[in-house]
Structure formats: C-alpha cells, structure tokens
Design a protein around this motif. Structure first.
Motif, PDB file in Angstrom:
ATOM      1  N   SER A   1      -8.043   3.349  -9.635  1.00 50.40           N
ATOM      2  CA  SER A   1      -7.674   2.683 -10.875  1.00 50.40           C
ATOM      3  C   SER A   1      -6.523   1.737 -10.554  1.00 50.40           C
ATOM      4  O   SER A   1      -6.445   1.203  -9.457  1.00 50.40           O
ATOM      5  N   SER A   2      -5.659   1.509 -11.524  1.00 51.05           N
ATOM      6  CA  SER A   2      -4.454   0.718 -11.288  1.00 51.05           C
ATOM      7  C   SER A   2      -3.370   1.207 -12.222  1.00 51.05           C
ATOM      8  O   SER A   2      -3.645   1.780 -13.283  1.00 51.05           O
ATOM      9  N   LEU A   3      -2.155   0.976 -11.834  1.00 49.44           N
ATOM     10  CA  LEU A   3      -1.022   1.336 -12.690  1.00 49.44           C
ATOM     11  C   LEU A   3      -1.127   0.621 -14.024  1.00 49.44           C
ATOM     12  O   LEU A   3      -0.892   1.208 -15.080  1.00 49.44           O
ATOM     13  N   ALA A   4      -1.482  -0.658 -13.998  1.00 52.79           N
ATOM     14  CA  ALA A   4      -1.569  -1.434 -15.235  1.00 52.79           C
ATOM     15  C   ALA A   4      -2.571  -0.831 -16.211  1.00 52.79           C
ATOM     16  O   ALA A   4      -2.319  -0.771 -17.417  1.00 52.79           O
ATOM     17  N   GLU A   5      -3.711  -0.375 -15.701  1.00 55.71           N
ATOM     18  CA  GLU A   5      -4.709   0.263 -16.567  1.00 55.71           C
ATOM     19  C   GLU A   5      -4.170   1.556 -17.170  1.00 55.71           C
ATOM     20  O   GLU A   5      -4.408   1.850 -18.352  1.00 55.71           O
ATOM     21  N   LEU A   6      -3.464   2.330 -16.369  1.00 54.15           N
ATOM     22  CA  LEU A   6      -2.919   3.594 -16.856  1.00 54.15           C
ATOM     23  C   LEU A   6      -1.877   3.347 -17.939  1.00 54.15           C
ATOM     24  O   LEU A   6      -1.808   4.084 -18.925  1.00 54.15           O
ATOM     25  N   ILE A   7      -1.063   2.300 -17.753  1.00 60.81           N
ATOM     26  CA  ILE A   7      -0.070   1.956 -18.778  1.00 60.81           C
ATOM     27  C   ILE A   7      -0.772   1.511 -20.056  1.00 60.81           C
ATOM     28  O   ILE A   7      -0.410   1.935 -21.162  1.00 60.81           O
ATOM     29  N   GLN A   8      -1.789   0.658 -19.911  1.00 63.37           N
ATOM     30  CA  GLN A   8      -2.491   0.164 -21.093  1.00 63.37           C
ATOM     31  C   GLN A   8      -3.192   1.295 -21.840  1.00 63.37           C
ATOM     32  O   GLN A   8      -3.200   1.327 -23.081  1.00 63.37           O
ATOM     33  N   GLU A   9      -3.758   2.237 -21.094  1.00 62.64           N
ATOM     34  CA  GLU A   9      -4.419   3.390 -21.716  1.00 62.64           C
ATOM     35  C   GLU A   9      -3.408   4.276 -22.443  1.00 62.64           C
ATOM     36  O   GLU A   9      -3.677   4.772 -23.547  1.00 62.64           O
ATOM     37  N   ALA A  10      -2.243   4.465 -21.839  1.00 66.92           N
ATOM     38  CA  ALA A  10      -1.227   5.340 -22.429  1.00 66.92           C
ATOM     39  C   ALA A  10      -0.547   4.696 -23.634  1.00 66.92           C
ATOM     40  O   ALA A  10      -0.084   5.402 -24.542  1.00 66.92           O
ATOM     41  N   PHE A  11      -0.496   3.354 -23.654  1.00 63.25           N
ATOM     42  CA  PHE A  11       0.211   2.634 -24.714  1.00 63.25           C
ATOM     43  C   PHE A  11      -0.697   1.538 -25.279  1.00 63.25           C
ATOM     44  O   PHE A  11      -0.487   0.346 -25.011  1.00 63.25           O
ATOM     45  N   PRO A  12      -1.708   1.918 -26.038  1.00 58.75           N
ATOM     46  CA  PRO A  12      -2.703   0.947 -26.512  1.00 58.75           C
ATOM     47  C   PRO A  12      -2.144  -0.130 -27.429  1.00 58.75           C
ATOM     48  O   PRO A  12      -2.754  -1.185 -27.580  1.00 58.75           O
ATOM     49  N   ARG A  13      -0.990   0.106 -28.045  1.00 55.53           N
ATOM     50  CA  ARG A  13      -0.403  -0.906 -28.934  1.00 55.53           C
ATOM     51  C   ARG A  13       0.537  -1.858 -28.204  1.00 55.53           C
ATOM     52  O   ARG A  13       1.160  -2.728 -28.828  1.00 55.53           O
ATOM     53  N   THR A  14       0.625  -1.715 -26.895  1.00 55.19           N
ATOM     54  CA  THR A  14       1.478  -2.572 -26.067  1.00 55.19           C
ATOM     55  C   THR A  14       0.586  -3.408 -25.153  1.00 55.19           C
ATOM     56  O   THR A  14      -0.038  -2.867 -24.246  1.00 55.19           O
ATOM     57  N   PRO A  15       0.489  -4.720 -25.375  1.00 56.29           N
ATOM     58  CA  PRO A  15      -0.370  -5.551 -24.518  1.00 56.29           C
ATOM     59  C   PRO A  15       0.222  -5.702 -23.115  1.00 56.29           C
ATOM     60  O   PRO A  15       1.331  -6.206 -22.953  1.00 56.29           O
ATOM     61  N   VAL A  16      -0.527  -5.242 -22.128  1.00 59.87           N
ATOM     62  CA  VAL A  16      -0.059  -5.231 -20.739  1.00 59.87           C
ATOM     63  C   VAL A  16      -0.675  -6.399 -19.974  1.00 59.87           C
ATOM     64  O   VAL A  16      -1.875  -6.668 -20.092  1.00 59.87           O
ATOM     65  N   VAL A  17       0.152  -7.080 -19.201  1.00 63.70           N
ATOM     66  CA  VAL A  17      -0.314  -8.150 -18.321  1.00 63.70           C
ATOM     67  C   VAL A  17       0.171  -7.853 -16.910  1.00 63.70           C
ATOM     68  O   VAL A  17       1.365  -7.662 -16.685  1.00 63.70           O
ATOM     69  N   LYS A  18      -0.757  -7.808 -15.972  1.00 59.04           N
ATOM     70  CA  LYS A  18      -0.405  -7.589 -14.569  1.00 59.04           C
ATOM     71  C   LYS A  18      -0.231  -8.924 -13.864  1.00 59.04           C
ATOM     72  O   LYS A  18      -1.084  -9.816 -13.980  1.00 59.04           O
ATOM     73  N   THR A  19       0.852  -9.065 -13.130  1.00 55.39           N
ATOM     74  CA  THR A  19       1.083 -10.296 -12.377  1.00 55.39           C
ATOM     75  C   THR A  19       2.178 -10.068 -11.334  1.00 55.39           C
ATOM     76  O   THR A  19       2.864  -9.037 -11.344  1.00 55.39           O
ATOM     77  N   LEU A  20       2.318 -11.011 -10.422  1.00 60.02           N
ATOM     78  CA  LEU A  20       3.417 -11.084  -9.453  1.00 60.02           C
ATOM     79  C   LEU A  20       3.447  -9.955  -8.425  1.00 60.02           C
ATOM     80  O   LEU A  20       4.356  -9.938  -7.583  1.00 60.02           O
ATOM     81  N   CYS A  21       2.499  -9.031  -8.444  1.00 60.53           N
ATOM     82  CA  CYS A  21       2.592  -7.876  -7.546  1.00 60.53           C
ATOM     83  C   CYS A  21       1.976  -8.141  -6.173  1.00 60.53           C
ATOM     84  O   CYS A  21       1.936  -7.232  -5.340  1.00 60.53           O
ATOM     85  N   THR A  22       1.520  -9.366  -5.929  1.00 57.29           N
ATOM     86  CA  THR A  22       0.897  -9.680  -4.646  1.00 57.29           C
ATOM     87  C   THR A  22       1.849 -10.399  -3.689  1.00 57.29           C
ATOM     88  O   THR A  22       1.400 -10.979  -2.701  1.00 57.29           O
ATOM     89  N   MET A  23       3.143 -10.357  -3.985  1.00 57.09           N
ATOM     90  CA  MET A  23       4.104 -11.101  -3.163  1.00 57.09           C
ATOM     91  C   MET A  23       5.468 -10.415  -3.170  1.00 57.09           C
ATOM     92  O   MET A  23       5.743  -9.544  -3.989  1.00 57.09           O
ATOM     93  N   ASP A  24       6.309 -10.829  -2.269  1.00 57.94           N
ATOM     94  CA  ASP A  24       7.683 -10.344  -2.166  1.00 57.94           C
ATOM     95  C   ASP A  24       8.534 -10.962  -3.280  1.00 57.94           C
ATOM     96  O   ASP A  24       8.228 -12.039  -3.794  1.00 57.94           O
TER      97      ASP A  24
END
Length: 208
Positions: free
Chosen positions: A101-124
């Motif tokens: 899975s992914s952390l972002a999916e787990l956060i979105q599942e746990a907090f459905p009223r909070t819109p989650v956007v994943k970004t910037l995690c592919t770099m230093d």
C-alpha cells in the motif's frame, strides 16, 4: 497562507524556510516543542499547529505518521488539505513498512474528511526547495483524490520553484504507491552517484 508542518526534521525545516521566504505563515509542529527552540523557526505543539494551519504537511517518519495524526484527532484535521511527504521504511532502510500500500492511502483511509495529496517524496530535501539547482528541469508528482487540494498543493510547489511544466498529476491516491516505492530505487541511485542531490524527469517521445 498558514502552513502547519508536522515534524521538525530536515524536510520540515527546509520546506518551512522556503515557504517563509515566499511570505507564507509557517509553523512547525512537535510533540515536545520546548525542546526545539533552537531551530530559528516557530514551533508549537501538534494540536496547536493543526489549529493554526490552513494547509498541513506531514513530514514525519512514515512508520509513526498515522499514530501521530490520530493523536491530533480527525475533527482537527477535517477539511484541511494534508500534503504527505512521508515514506515508511524499516530501521535499516532496506524495506518499505507499507509494501502493499502506501502511507498516503493509509492516512486518507484513516481520515476521510481530510483531502490528502502525495508529493515531493521522490527527492532529497535540498532538491525539494531548489529544483533549479539541478542541471535542467525535472519532475515532481502529485497523487490524490481531491482536485482542489491538488490545486492548492500545486500553487505551493510553484512557490518552491516548481513550474507547472514540472508538475505531473499521476492520478488518485492509490498512485502514491509508485511515489513511495521509488524510495528503494532512490537509495540505489544515491549509492551509485555517491550523492543525494538529484531527481528524475519524465521524458516523452519526440513529436513527429
């Protein structure tokens, strides 16, 4: 914009300084803010940071992020875009803690009223805030289910130096798996280069 960054590590500090330079109101969130007074940035308790913010940024270790967000509470996070930068890795950095899975999916599942956007995690962190320091343009990815949250995130990426031409929306929150799983390849590339200041670019076929 009032930006609350959860975490006080290298990523949170780098982003806070860059957004502050872009005239945003930044606040770092810590479990023990009294121990982080040396950062030269405003620091508050986690719940106070969430209450202050219009946009939240998760810059905590991915293995503890969901627990930490639960400590703040779903009602305090509801309706606020949450930009997730965390990646869950084992202590020896050899495996993902969320391999299917992914952390972002787990956060979105746990907090459905909070819109989650994943970004910037592919770099230093050094590249996150200075994309023009590289030898040419590169790509930053966005994953998420909420269009308005993505637009907000895109504007904040632009303030870090990422033009719209470098931002690639790759789809819903499930596509965050690809971003997070890149961490293993990132470490291999860093080992091969002997450096962490690099990024990737999506290159398409030439027209005609």
């Amino acid at each position: 914009m009032r930006i609350g960054l959860l975490g006080t590590g290298n990523v949170a500090r780098a982003l806070a300084q860059a957004w502050r330079a872009a005239e945003h109101d930044v606040l770092l969130g810590s479990r023990k803010p009294e121990e982080r007074t040396e950062l030269g940035l405003p620091v508050a308790e986690l719940s106070a940071t969430a209450a202050h913010a219009e946009v939240l940024v998760n810059a905590t270790p991915g293995t503890v992020s969901v627990e930490l967000l639960h400590s703040i509470g779903a009602s305090a996070l509801a309706g606020k875009p949450l930009i997730d930068i965390g990646v869950g890795l084992t202590d020896d950095y050899t495996e993902l803690s969320h391999p299917n899975s992914s952390l972002a999916e787990l956060i979105q599942e746990a907090f459905p009223r909070t819109p989650v956007v994943k970004t910037l995690c592919t770099m230093d962190s050094t590249v996150m805030i200075a994309p023009d320091s590289l030898d040419g343009p590169s790509t930053v990815f966005l994953s998420g289910d909420d269009a308005e949250a993505k637009r907000t995130t895109g504007r904040l990426l632009t303030d870090l130096g990422w033009p719209e031409s470098s931002q690639l929306d790759i789809g819903g929150i499930t596509t965050a798996r690809g971003q997070e799983h890149f961490a293993l390849l990132f470490m291999g590339i860093a080992n091969g280069l002997g450096a962490h200041a690099f990024n990737i670019k999506v290159v398409t076929r030439a027209a005609g």
